[in-house]
Write a protein that holds these residues in place. Sequence first.
Motif, PDB file in Angstrom:
ATOM      1  N   UNK A   6       8.466 -52.234 104.752  1.00  0.00           N
ATOM      2  CA  UNK A   6       8.289 -51.941 106.189  1.00  0.00           C
ATOM      3  C   UNK A   6       6.938 -51.408 106.583  1.00  0.00           C
ATOM      4  N   UNK A   7       6.094 -51.297 105.738  1.00  0.00           N
ATOM      5  CA  UNK A   7       5.045 -50.594 105.931  1.00  0.00           C
ATOM      6  C   UNK A   7       3.737 -51.553 105.809  1.00  0.00           C
ATOM      7  N   UNK A   8       3.701 -52.775 105.996  1.00  0.00           N
ATOM      8  CA  UNK A   8       2.849 -54.045 106.242  1.00  0.00           C
ATOM      9  C   UNK A   8       1.927 -53.648 107.313  1.00  0.00           C
ATOM     10  N   UNK A   9       2.180 -52.846 108.446  1.00  0.00           N
ATOM     11  CA  UNK A   9       1.379 -52.539 109.590  1.00  0.00           C
ATOM     12  C   UNK A   9       0.625 -51.651 109.366  1.00  0.00           C
ATOM     13  N   UNK A  26      -1.146 -55.830 107.879  1.00  0.00           N
ATOM     14  CA  UNK A  26      -0.322 -57.307 107.728  1.00  0.00           C
ATOM     15  C   UNK A  26       1.041 -56.861 107.891  1.00  0.00           C
ATOM     16  N   UNK A  27       1.315 -56.650 109.396  1.00  0.00           N
ATOM     17  CA  UNK A  27       2.834 -56.343 109.847  1.00  0.00           C
ATOM     18  C   UNK A  27       3.575 -57.618 109.506  1.00  0.00           C
ATOM     19  N   UNK A  28       4.862 -57.385 109.114  1.00  0.00           N
ATOM     20  CA  UNK A  28       5.933 -58.469 108.501  1.00  0.00           C
ATOM     21  C   UNK A  28       6.332 -59.276 109.878  1.00  0.00           C
ATOM     22  N   UNK A  29       6.427 -58.601 110.916  1.00  0.00           N
ATOM     23  CA  UNK A  29       7.033 -59.408 111.973  1.00  0.00           C
ATOM     24  C   UNK A  29       8.401 -59.275 112.033  1.00  0.00           C
ATOM     25  N   UNK A  30       9.113 -58.458 111.382  1.00  0.00           N
ATOM     26  CA  UNK A  30      10.388 -58.635 111.028  1.00  0.00           C
ATOM     27  C   UNK A  30      11.084 -57.448 112.062  1.00  0.00           C
ATOM     28  N   UNK A  47       5.605 -51.565 115.378  1.00  0.00           N
ATOM     29  CA  UNK A  47       4.414 -51.552 114.636  1.00  0.00           C
ATOM     30  C   UNK A  47       4.432 -52.618 113.543  1.00  0.00           C
ATOM     31  N   UNK A  48       5.851 -52.955 113.181  1.00  0.00           N
ATOM     32  CA  UNK A  48       5.760 -54.214 112.322  1.00  0.00           C
ATOM     33  C   UNK A  48       5.950 -55.399 113.017  1.00  0.00           C
ATOM     34  N   UNK A  49       5.791 -55.446 114.357  1.00  0.00           N
ATOM     35  CA  UNK A  49       6.021 -56.676 115.299  1.00  0.00           C
ATOM     36  C   UNK A  49       4.427 -56.941 115.443  1.00  0.00           C
ATOM     37  N   UNK A  50       3.512 -56.131 115.023  1.00  0.00           N
ATOM     38  CA  UNK A  50       1.996 -56.480 115.284  1.00  0.00           C
ATOM     39  C   UNK A  50       1.603 -55.668 116.460  1.00  0.00           C
ATOM     40  N   UNK A  52      26.763 -34.753 104.723  1.00  0.00           N
ATOM     41  CA  UNK A  52      26.602 -33.710 103.457  1.00  0.00           C
ATOM     42  C   UNK A  52      25.297 -33.284 102.900  1.00  0.00           C
ATOM     43  N   UNK A  53      25.068 -32.250 102.044  1.00  0.00           N
ATOM     44  CA  UNK A  53      23.645 -32.253 101.634  1.00  0.00           C
ATOM     45  C   UNK A  53      23.355 -33.309 101.095  1.00  0.00           C
ATOM     46  N   UNK A  54      21.615 -33.357 101.269  1.00  0.00           N
ATOM     47  CA  UNK A  54      21.164 -34.242 100.632  1.00  0.00           C
ATOM     48  C   UNK A  54      20.314 -35.236 101.388  1.00  0.00           C
ATOM     49  N   UNK A  55      19.188 -35.978 101.088  1.00  0.00           N
ATOM     50  CA  UNK A  55      18.453 -36.627 101.954  1.00  0.00           C
ATOM     51  C   UNK A  55      19.159 -37.862 102.781  1.00  0.00           C
ATOM     52  N   UNK A  56      18.904 -38.107 103.803  1.00  0.00           N
ATOM     53  CA  UNK A  56      19.417 -39.099 104.660  1.00  0.00           C
ATOM     54  C   UNK A  56      18.543 -40.412 104.543  1.00  0.00           C
ATOM     55  N   UNK A  57      19.291 -41.715 104.917  1.00  0.00           N
ATOM     56  CA  UNK A  57      18.720 -42.815 104.924  1.00  0.00           C
ATOM     57  C   UNK A  57      18.724 -43.459 106.390  1.00  0.00           C
ATOM     58  N   UNK A  58      17.381 -43.828 106.864  1.00  0.00           N
ATOM     59  CA  UNK A  58      17.534 -44.340 108.192  1.00  0.00           C
ATOM     60  C   UNK A  58      17.082 -45.652 108.216  1.00  0.00           C
ATOM     61  N   UNK A  59      17.746 -46.496 109.147  1.00  0.00           N
ATOM     62  CA  UNK A  59      17.187 -47.876 109.169  1.00  0.00           C
ATOM     63  C   UNK A  59      17.364 -48.359 110.541  1.00  0.00           C
ATOM     64  N   UNK A  60      16.194 -48.992 111.078  1.00  0.00           N
ATOM     65  CA  UNK A  60      16.014 -49.145 112.442  1.00  0.00           C
ATOM     66  C   UNK A  60      15.653 -50.783 112.534  1.00  0.00           C
ATOM     67  N   UNK A  61      16.178 -51.341 113.833  1.00  0.00           N
ATOM     68  CA  UNK A  61      15.690 -52.852 113.905  1.00  0.00           C
ATOM     69  C   UNK A  61      15.721 -53.142 115.142  1.00  0.00           C
ATOM     70  N   UNK A  62      14.834 -54.045 115.373  1.00  0.00           N
ATOM     71  CA  UNK A  62      14.598 -54.579 116.691  1.00  0.00           C
ATOM     72  C   UNK A  62      14.750 -56.111 116.626  1.00  0.00           C
TER      73      UNK A  62
END
Length: 276
Positions: A167-170, A174-178, A210-213, A232-242
Amino acid sequence: MGDSEFDRDTAVTEREPGVYDADLSAGWTIVNAVNGGYLLAVVGRALAQALPHPDPFTISAHYLTASDPGPAVVRTQTVRTGRGLSTGQASLVQFEADGREVERLRVLASYGDLGALPDDVRTSAKPPVLPPVEQCFGADDAPADQRGVPGSSAIADRLWLKLDPATLGWALGEPSGTGEMRGWFGLADGRPADPLSLLLAVDALPPTAFELGLKGWVPTVELTVHVRARPVPGPLRVAISTRNLAGGFLEEDAEVWDSADRLVAQSRQLARVRLP
């Protein structure tokens, strides 16, 4: 209240019943505007003090004007109290140099006790698949001349954020467009995640635009967060979509998962984008 910078910077002081003073820190700004998730956490802390229940279950904010670092006032009102849920509303206001009051955001929320909920979970949701942390990238991994965005990006210094390379193409032109953004999330000083910091987590990753250009600031119009469990303790995972950008507006749907693979927060926001 802990001694984390997040706790200090979201602290509120009761001036009179239902009215709280806050000091919005410049440490949570991006492109010279105070981050919307941080603002929601400030108001969320005030509501937690004003209402008889400790945890936000659902909290919706309409962002009326951009907030500035500095003094602010949060005015709360209890709408209803019950055995399991209480509902309140709040406004965050600031004052112009001429003394004129300006409302920054208005919030409606229901609070309860996440610790009192039953353990039963029936879900088809699945946590995002992310590469190991060491294979993901944060602001410190970028070349010095490519770090940050125009204006202030002070918030990056307060976050531990490692983004999925897919998700770092931007960042490479080179944004992925996803329209997707995924990453590992925490606070830079190691403060454990809790329901209040989840209000920040849903709005802390780079915009999916940003990934949409698209480039530039993507101001939030409305943000609703559902807090589902105490992480609970520990890192979180975050997923975002448009999925839909139309007329200069897009939605962002976010999920936050803890290290026990539990869906601890969901959100949707409507944001404005600058079209080419």
